[in-house]
Scaffold this motif. Structure first.
Motif, mmCIF file in Angstrom:
data_model
loop_
_atom_site.group_PDB
_atom_site.id
_atom_site.type_symbol
_atom_site.label_atom_id
_atom_site.label_comp_id
_atom_site.label_asym_id
_atom_site.label_seq_id
_atom_site.Cartn_x
_atom_site.Cartn_y
_atom_site.Cartn_z
ATOM 1 N N ASP A 1 0.815 -1.214 0.000
ATOM 2 C CA ASP A 1 0.000 0.000 0.000
ATOM 3 C C ASP A 1 0.853 1.272 0.000
ATOM 4 O O ASP A 1 0.695 2.124 0.862
ATOM 5 N N VAL A 2 1.752 1.366 -0.961
ATOM 6 C CA VAL A 2 2.621 2.538 -1.022
ATOM 7 C C VAL A 2 1.986 3.607 -1.906
ATOM 8 O O VAL A 2 1.560 3.327 -3.022
ATOM 9 N N ASP A 3 1.873 4.814 -1.369
ATOM 10 C CA ASP A 3 1.448 5.971 -2.153
ATOM 11 C C ASP A 3 2.666 6.862 -2.347
ATOM 12 O O ASP A 3 3.445 7.042 -1.423
ATOM 13 N N LEU A 4 2.783 7.413 -3.540
ATOM 14 C CA LEU A 4 3.991 8.179 -3.826
ATOM 15 C C LEU A 4 3.703 9.094 -5.010
ATOM 16 O O LEU A 4 3.162 8.644 -6.024
ATOM 17 N N THR A 5 4.014 10.357 -4.861
ATOM 18 C CA THR A 5 3.856 11.258 -6.004
ATOM 19 C C THR A 5 5.137 12.041 -6.208
ATOM 20 O O THR A 5 5.866 12.330 -5.260
ATOM 21 N N VAL A 6 5.414 12.349 -7.455
ATOM 22 C CA VAL A 6 6.551 13.201 -7.780
ATOM 23 C C VAL A 6 6.031 14.272 -8.730
ATOM 24 O O VAL A 6 5.445 13.953 -9.766
ATOM 25 N N GLY A 7 6.209 15.523 -8.332
ATOM 26 C CA GLY A 7 5.740 16.624 -9.169
ATOM 27 C C GLY A 7 6.720 16.932 -10.278
ATOM 28 O O GLY A 7 7.848 16.434 -10.274
ATOM 29 N N PRO A 8 6.331 17.778 -11.251
ATOM 30 C CA PRO A 8 7.242 18.113 -12.346
ATOM 31 C C PRO A 8 8.501 18.779 -11.813
ATOM 32 O O PRO A 8 8.422 19.720 -11.028
ATOM 33 N N GLY A 9 9.628 18.283 -12.207
ATOM 34 C CA GLY A 9 10.894 18.872 -11.795
ATOM 35 C C GLY A 9 11.228 18.670 -10.324
ATOM 36 O O GLY A 9 12.243 19.154 -9.845
ATOM 37 N N GLU A 10 10.366 17.943 -9.623
ATOM 38 C CA GLU A 10 10.600 17.753 -8.199
ATOM 39 C C GLU A 10 11.648 16.668 -7.968
ATOM 40 O O GLU A 10 11.777 15.741 -8.747
ATOM 41 N N ARG A 11 12.391 16.804 -6.873
ATOM 42 C CA ARG A 11 13.390 15.791 -6.535
ATOM 43 C C ARG A 11 12.990 15.130 -5.229
ATOM 44 O O ARG A 11 12.996 15.763 -4.173
ATOM 45 N N VAL A 12 12.594 13.880 -5.341
ATOM 46 C CA VAL A 12 12.067 13.163 -4.187
ATOM 47 C C VAL A 12 13.015 12.035 -3.802
ATOM 48 O O VAL A 12 13.477 11.282 -4.658
ATOM 49 N N GLY A 13 13.282 11.937 -2.511
ATOM 50 C CA GLY A 13 14.138 10.857 -2.027
ATOM 51 C C GLY A 13 13.310 9.741 -1.431
ATOM 52 O O GLY A 13 12.245 9.977 -0.864
ATOM 53 N N LEU A 14 13.789 8.522 -1.619
ATOM 54 C CA LEU A 14 13.126 7.369 -1.030
ATOM 55 C C LEU A 14 14.198 6.668 -0.205
ATOM 56 O O LEU A 14 15.173 6.151 -0.758
ATOM 57 N N ILE A 15 14.051 6.723 1.126
ATOM 58 C CA ILE A 15 15.121 6.161 1.948
ATOM 59 C C ILE A 15 14.622 4.994 2.787
ATOM 60 O O ILE A 15 13.431 4.845 3.023
ATOM 61 N N GLY A 16 15.539 4.216 3.241
ATOM 62 C CA GLY A 16 15.229 3.055 4.063
ATOM 63 C C GLY A 16 16.375 2.075 4.001
ATOM 64 O O GLY A 16 17.258 2.178 3.144
ATOM 65 N N GLU A 17 16.364 1.125 4.948
ATOM 66 C CA GLU A 17 17.435 0.123 4.957
ATOM 67 C C GLU A 17 17.251 -0.852 3.803
ATOM 68 O O GLU A 17 16.187 -0.890 3.188
ATOM 69 N N SER A 18 18.262 -1.683 3.564
ATOM 70 C CA SER A 18 18.073 -2.692 2.528
ATOM 71 C C SER A 18 16.963 -3.631 2.974
ATOM 72 O O SER A 18 16.841 -3.943 4.155
ATOM 73 N N GLY A 19 16.163 -4.049 2.028
ATOM 74 C CA GLY A 19 15.046 -4.922 2.350
ATOM 75 C C GLY A 19 13.779 -4.174 2.702
ATOM 76 O O GLY A 19 12.768 -4.771 3.045
ATOM 77 N N SER A 20 13.823 -2.840 2.625
ATOM 78 C CA SER A 20 12.641 -2.074 2.992
ATOM 79 C C SER A 20 11.667 -1.922 1.827
ATOM 80 O O SER A 20 10.577 -1.416 1.999
ATOM 81 N N GLY A 21 12.090 -2.357 0.631
ATOM 82 C CA GLY A 21 11.175 -2.317 -0.514
ATOM 83 C C GLY A 21 11.366 -1.126 -1.430
ATOM 84 O O GLY A 21 10.573 -0.909 -2.333
ATOM 85 N N LYS A 22 12.454 -0.358 -1.229
ATOM 86 C CA LYS A 22 12.691 0.815 -2.076
ATOM 87 C C LYS A 22 12.871 0.427 -3.536
ATOM 88 O O LYS A 22 12.232 0.954 -4.435
ATOM 89 N N SER A 23 13.789 -0.547 -3.756
ATOM 90 C CA SER A 23 14.108 -0.927 -5.132
ATOM 91 C C SER A 23 12.911 -1.573 -5.818
ATOM 92 O O SER A 23 12.654 -1.314 -6.992
ATOM 93 N N LEU A 24 12.177 -2.395 -5.077
ATOM 94 C CA LEU A 24 11.002 -3.044 -5.665
ATOM 95 C C LEU A 24 9.979 -2.001 -6.090
ATOM 96 O O LEU A 24 9.340 -2.137 -7.136
#
Lengths: 342, 316
Positions: free
Chosen positions: A34-57
């Protein structure tokens, strides 16, 4: 890192990327929920977390490049594309990948085809989407892109003749070749020497700024997020546990995991022994029910066996039953009290 | 690159020299005096001695070896002890036949193995891939001569589409040549193809797991074009290795298949030589096969360099 670009005012309504209710699972195991995520035009958004947290997936789901057996549900919409990316067929996705949506992967040593000259690999990105009229134009454009990432004259080199940092710059050039609306970088500097990390980050920043591309930057390095991102999402156990503007989240973390993460990395000083978060990230898919962090959280109580609700707005908030005190609110209250005392 | 070429050439020359000594030495220690074989058991000792002198067998082994080797270098294979006919022309006649068989067999193997192995790898979790795997497994288990007999039974005896055996030189009747070539080439090639398919499959599977294939997909290539443009050349390196080794098997397989299809090739010549105790002929044919295998392996080494730029050392 060089001078940062002026922070542009981001228009909230027309997001470049809108991910809603993304759930990624393999067989019966839920890896991202249930991940919600938005990135606006030209916006720079970081996604952080430890390995295994599901960032890459999460990133791979957006691209539709999940490994076999791993399936995504939910909705991924990209500005200008009239269909959902989840459930789209290969033909539709291939048209978008590399043109509207590009990605830089973590491991530069293996990301390039060892039997193909790097110039050709960059040129190919443009030829696939016919963003250049012919092969010669593609070659010229590839050389120009290489110049832009400060690798002049290497178009005819093979990947093994370049260092890791140089190869990653080639990968960046490939990703930026078609001026994508959104660039996703998955730990692009983790495998690099510290000395070249800054340079690659700089080139990514310049690249997206010049193209007005949005950036989704995945990392576990808080310092990197602090330097290049405007907004940040903190992931743990396959969920977004906190999000908000970088300076807010980093100076006033509310989720207990974010708090621990910041304490453990301590951006300011390393003079004393760093506190750590007890325990390890559970194996993928084996997170506890309710609050995913409760098994490692010092503040956990019985209520944490229920999933904490999201507090705050869609772009800034957290999901915790026992949030850390709101330092900003405290500060405001204290100063107003002081004013009253005077 | 030049360095590697020089190094490979040196290795080739050394192995050629060593193998020539081995082949010669092996034939020399075999029991049975060619002169006595030629004259029969009732011949007088003087007659045998005279023939030995005529053949040059009375000289030291070293002299005989260098004489033989010197001849080979000038494409002079000597004269048969049995038929008293020059061996060279016979070998070249038969070699043309066997080369056709081996080359066409190899092409059949490649045409079968590359697409089948690729599909098997790309669909390794799907029914179509598993079915192909089962078929190729079956193919691996079937020896070439059995495949030949089965093919004859089906296409020659039952259906009558193709001749069961025989050989016509391509120059005299191209149509007949092709019709007679199909079955033996298939029986050689299909079996080799089945083996090769397994290697192509595993090579492609390895490549499918590579990061650069994901990069290719991220650029906007669909799975098969990505595999075609970025995968096949990388997968070719291990496959070419096996291909080189298989050529040796193919040459040996040709010996048997030529028997089954009554084809006057090098294999038949070798078997005739063995049964006639024609030692020099056997020695020459064996040496030729060894040279063929060594040269092919040399070419494989050179091909690596063409396929994989990482092996081109000393180049920027």
């Amino acid at each position: 890192m060089s001078a940062l670009v002026e922070e542009p005012e981001v228009a909230e309504q027309s997001d470049v990327l809108a991910v809603r209710g993304l759930t990624v699972s393999v067989r019966d195991k839920v890896l991202v929920e249930d991940v919600d995520l938005t990135v606006g035009p030209g916006e720079r958004v970081g996604l952080i977390g430890e390995s295994g947290s599901g960032k890459s997936l999460t990133a791979l789901s957006v691209l539709g490049l999940l490994p076999e057996d791993v399936h995504a549900k939910g909705s991924v919409r990209l500005a200008g594309i009239d269909h959902d990316l989840i459930g789209a067929d290969e033909r539709q996705l291939a048209r978008i990948r590399g043109r509207d949506l590009a990605m830089v992967f973590q491991e530069p040593m293996t990301a390039l085809n060892p039997t193909m000259r790097v110039g050709d690999q960059i040129a190919e990105a443009m030829l696939i989407h016919r963003t250049v009229p012919n092969r010669r134009a593609a070659r010229t454009a590839a050389t120009a892109l290489l110049d832009r990432v400060q690798l002049p004259g290497v178009a005819r080199a093979y990947p093994h003749q370049l260092s890791g940092g140089q190869r990653q710059r080639v990968v960046v050039a490939i990703a930026l070749a078609n001026d994508p609306a959104l660039l996703i970088c998955d730990e692009p500097t983790t495998a690099l020497d510290v000395t070249v990390q800054a340079m690659v980050l700089d080139l990514i920043l310049q690249g997206v700024a010049a193209r007005e591309s949005a950036l989704l930057f995945i990392t576990h390095d808080l310092a990197v997020v602090a330097t290049i991102c405007q907004r940040v999402l903190v992931m743990y156990g396959g969920r977004v546990v906190e999000s908000g503007p970088v300076h807010e989240v980093f100076t006033n973390p509310r989720h207990r995991y974010t708090e621990g993460l910041l304490a453990a990395s301590d951006l300011d000083s390393a003079a004393h022994r760093l506190p750590t978060i007890p325990g390890n990230v559970p194996a993928a898919g084996n997170f506890p029910t309710g609050c995913v962090f409760r098994t490692r959280c010092a503040h956990a109580t019985d209520i944490c066996t229920t999933t904490p609700p999201w507090t705050g707005s869609a772009s800034s908030g957290f999901a915790c039953h026992h949030p850390a005190p709101d330092l900003v609110a405290l500060e405001t209250r204290r100063s107003s009290r002081e004013v009253a005392d005077d | 690159m030049v360095l590697r070429l020089v190094e490979r050439t040196a290795v080739l020359l050394v192995s050629l020299a060593v193998s020539s000594v081995l082949v010669f030495g092996f034939m020399a220690v075999l029991p049975g005096d060619p002169a006595r074989v030629a004259l029969g058991v009732n011949a007088s000792d003087e007659a045998v001695a005279q023939l030995r002198e005529q053949f040059g067998l009375d000289r030291s082994l070293a002299t005989q070896y260098f004489d033989w080797l010197g001849g080979l270098l000038h494409a002079d294979f000597g004269t048969s002890y049995v038929s008293k006919v020059a061996i060279g022309p016979q070998i070249f006649d038969r070699l043309q036949v066997t080369l056709w068989l081996v080359v066409v067999g190899m092409i059949v193997a490649l045409v079968v193995a590359v697409p089948a192995g690729t599909v098997m790898a790309a669909r390794h979790r799907k029914i179509s891939g598993l079915a192909l795997s089962a078929i190729s497994q079956l193919g691996v288990a079937v020896p070439a001569f059995l495949a030949g007999i089965l093919l004859i039974m089906l296409f020659a005896v039952k259906l009558g589409w193709l001749p069961a055996n025989g050989w016509t030189p391509p120059a005299s009747d191209p149509g007949m040549f092709l019709r007679q070539l199909i079955l033996p080439a298939l029986s050689l090639g299909l079996v080799q193809g089945a083996v090769l398919t397994r290697y192509v499959r595993s090579a492609v599977l390895d490549v499918l797991r590579e990061d650069y294939l994901r990069t290719a997909r991220a650029k906007g290539l669909r799975p098969f074009p990505a595999l075609w443009r970025h995968g096949l050349r990388n997968a070719a390196v291990p496959v070419v290795t096996v291909l080189g080794l298989q050529l040796a098997t193919l040459l040996i397989g040709a010996v048997v298949v030529e028997r089954v299809f009554v084809i006057p090739g090098l294999g038949s010549l070798l078997l005739d030589g063995v049964s006639n105790r024609d030692l020099l002929l056997v020695q020459d044919v064996v040496m030729l096969l060894v040279v063929a295998v060594l040269v092919v392996n040399f070419l494989v080494d050179v091909l690596y360099v063409a396929l994989d730029p990482r092996l081109r050392v000393g180049q920027r």
